[in-house]
Motif scaffolding. Structure first.
Motif, PDB file in Angstrom:
ATOM      1  N   SER A 123       0.822  -1.210   0.000  1.00 37.24           N
ATOM      2  CA  SER A 123       0.000   0.000   0.000  1.00 37.24           C
ATOM      3  C   SER A 123       0.856   1.260   0.000  1.00 37.24           C
ATOM      4  N   LEU A 124       1.959   1.213   0.728  1.00 42.71           N
ATOM      5  CA  LEU A 124       2.876   2.346   0.735  1.00 42.71           C
ATOM      6  C   LEU A 124       3.530   2.536  -0.634  1.00 42.71           C
ATOM      7  N   ALA A 125       3.693   1.413  -1.371  1.00 37.88           N
ATOM      8  CA  ALA A 125       4.368   1.473  -2.670  1.00 37.88           C
ATOM      9  C   ALA A 125       3.436   1.899  -3.809  1.00 37.88           C
ATOM     10  N   ILE A 126       2.206   1.366  -3.850  1.00 40.17           N
ATOM     11  CA  ILE A 126       1.330   1.637  -5.001  1.00 40.17           C
ATOM     12  C   ILE A 126      -0.036   2.185  -4.607  1.00 40.17           C
ATOM     13  N   GLY A 127      -0.239   2.450  -3.318  1.00 41.19           N
ATOM     14  CA  GLY A 127      -1.524   2.972  -2.861  1.00 41.19           C
ATOM     15  C   GLY A 127      -2.433   1.855  -2.374  1.00 41.19           C
ATOM     16  N   LEU A 128      -3.317   2.187  -1.432  1.00 43.14           N
ATOM     17  CA  LEU A 128      -4.184   1.178  -0.822  1.00 43.14           C
ATOM     18  C   LEU A 128      -5.115   0.530  -1.835  1.00 43.14           C
ATOM     19  N   TYR A 129      -5.787   1.333  -2.665  1.00 46.22           N
ATOM     20  CA  TYR A 129      -6.745   0.750  -3.603  1.00 46.22           C
ATOM     21  C   TYR A 129      -6.073  -0.271  -4.509  1.00 46.22           C
ATOM     22  N   ASN A 130      -4.947   0.089  -5.109  1.00 45.52           N
ATOM     23  CA  ASN A 130      -4.284  -0.820  -6.039  1.00 45.52           C
ATOM     24  C   ASN A 130      -3.714  -2.052  -5.342  1.00 45.52           C
ATOM     25  N   ALA A 131      -3.298  -1.890  -4.093  1.00 47.45           N
ATOM     26  CA  ALA A 131      -2.846  -3.060  -3.339  1.00 47.45           C
ATOM     27  C   ALA A 131      -3.997  -4.053  -3.162  1.00 47.45           C
ATOM     28  N   THR A 139     -15.373  -1.957  -9.359  1.00 44.47           N
ATOM     29  CA  THR A 139     -16.289  -0.847  -9.659  1.00 44.47           C
ATOM     30  C   THR A 139     -15.542   0.487  -9.780  1.00 44.47           C
ATOM     31  N   CYS A 140     -14.395   0.583  -9.137  1.00 42.98           N
ATOM     32  CA  CYS A 140     -13.603   1.830  -9.193  1.00 42.98           C
ATOM     33  C   CYS A 140     -12.386   1.707 -10.112  1.00 42.98           C
ATOM     34  N   ALA A 141     -12.204   0.529 -10.716  1.00 40.98           N
ATOM     35  CA  ALA A 141     -11.004   0.285 -11.520  1.00 40.98           C
ATOM     36  C   ALA A 141     -10.808   1.275 -12.670  1.00 40.98           C
ATOM     37  N   PRO A 142     -11.855   1.665 -13.415  1.00 42.57           N
ATOM     38  CA  PRO A 142     -11.632   2.593 -14.537  1.00 42.57           C
ATOM     39  C   PRO A 142     -10.988   3.915 -14.123  1.00 42.57           C
ATOM     40  N   TRP A 143     -11.179   4.316 -12.869  1.00 39.58           N
ATOM     41  CA  TRP A 143     -10.643   5.599 -12.409  1.00 39.58           C
ATOM     42  C   TRP A 143      -9.384   5.462 -11.555  1.00 39.58           C
ATOM     43  N   LEU A 144      -9.245   4.350 -10.827  1.00 37.41           N
ATOM     44  CA  LEU A 144      -8.171   4.252  -9.840  1.00 37.41           C
ATOM     45  C   LEU A 144      -7.090   3.216 -10.151  1.00 37.41           C
ATOM     46  N   ALA A 145      -7.426   2.206 -10.948  1.00 42.26           N
ATOM     47  CA  ALA A 145      -6.473   1.110 -11.162  1.00 42.26           C
ATOM     48  C   ALA A 145      -5.297   1.536 -12.038  1.00 42.26           C
TER      49      ALA A 145
END
Length: 300
Positions: A33-41, A200-206
């Motif tokens: 999470s520290l490396a790529i962000g919580l959502y992407n982790a 559901t959030c992948a198009p904006w956050l992934a």
């Protein structure tokens, strides 16, 4: 009695392994999470865990669940997705051992959820244990109010307590799930449902994880899948009330891993609060066993 102890030994050991792997996975997820962000982790762990689970489902020729079992998978997967989001958000702001200690209040919350959802009676001793558990939380929280921590850590405390409420609900669902589905099926559908939620959030956050983060993604997914399967196997073969105390060993693993990976130190207030919460949970579990024994004696 000896046979019973022998039959309990293997589920006990497997449960211990599952809890230890979960603690190491928490550390891997914190680093990721520290490396790529919580959502992407969370998203890429769900992707990897789903692919791993699908491969094992096909290799072992697991049957497709019935509609009733599928509903349980969908419910638990959704609850765990929200629980994971809150918990991993909290450990970005709190030491691992401290977050784990606060999460130990979940079995006490489960008593009241069981009363609400399953119409179970909460005894006087269990109520007293709950108050003791709240004292433990207050002790840990006192460290946050002493000025030695950043104010953002208080939000971490609220997040981990919210996660504990969802974890308590998860414990109730887990009892049903472990009886009607194989460990591989449990782990696969939990990752699949979590993937559906996070997609559901992948198009904006992934984003695609950088090459250096891929080993952590694989490690986190493998540890999550293995620990889920191990705990499902153990809970299907032994009573939950005998295995739940094993969950408290997570504090020791979190303290060790947090110190080794992130240089986190465990404070005296955290240790004292964790001890009070654990004692409260054991008192509540003991009162529950006594109540069940009384009911069985009355119907014998």
């Amino acid at each position: 009695m000896a046979r019973d102890q022998g039959g309990f030994a293997i589920p006990f050991v497997i449960c211990c392994v599952g809890v230890a792997l979960f603690s190491v996975m928490d550390a891997a997820m914190k680093g990721l999470s520290l490396a790529i962000g919580l959502y992407n982790a969370l998203f890429w762990r769900a992707v990897t865990g789903t692919l791993l689970g699908l491969a094992l489902m096909l290799l072992t020729r697991q049957r497709w669940p019935t509609r009733q079992v599928l509903r349980i998978h969908l419910l638990r997967g959704t609850v765990v997705a929200a629980m994971a989001l809150l918990f991993f958000w909290s450990i970005l702001r709190l030491p691992l051992a401290e977050a784990i200690a606060l999460s130990f209040i979940a079995p006490l919350i489960a008593l009241y959820l069981a009363a609400l959802l399953l119409k179970e009676k909460v005894g006087r001793q269990a109520v007293g244990a709950s108050l003791l558990g709240l004292v433990g939380v207050a002790v840990i929280l006192s460290g946050k109010l002493s000025g030695r921590y950043e104010a953002d850590a208080l939000l971490g405390v609220l997040a981990v307590l919210g996660s504990a409420v969802l974890f308590a609900w998860n414990l109730i669902i887990q009892r049903q799930q472990a009886q009607v589905a194989s460990p591989i099926e449990v782990a696969f559908f939990q990752h699949l449902v979590m993937l559906a939620v996070f997609s559901t959030c992948a198009p904006w956050l992934a984003i695609l994880p950088p090459t250096g983060a891929v080993p952590l993604v694989l490690l986190a997914a493998t540890l999550a899948f293995t620990s889920l399967a191990a705990l499902a196997w153990a809970y299907a073969r032994a009573e939950a009330q005998r295995l739940i105390p094993v969950e408290y060993s997570a504090f020791l693993w979190a303290a060790i891993v947090g110190w080794l990976a992130f240089g986190e130190r465990v404070t005296l207030t955290t240790m004292a609060g964790a001890l009070l919460i654990v004692v409260a949970c054991l008192i509540a579990a003991r009162s529950k066993r006594a109540e069940l024994a009384h009911v069985e004696a009355g119907t014998a």
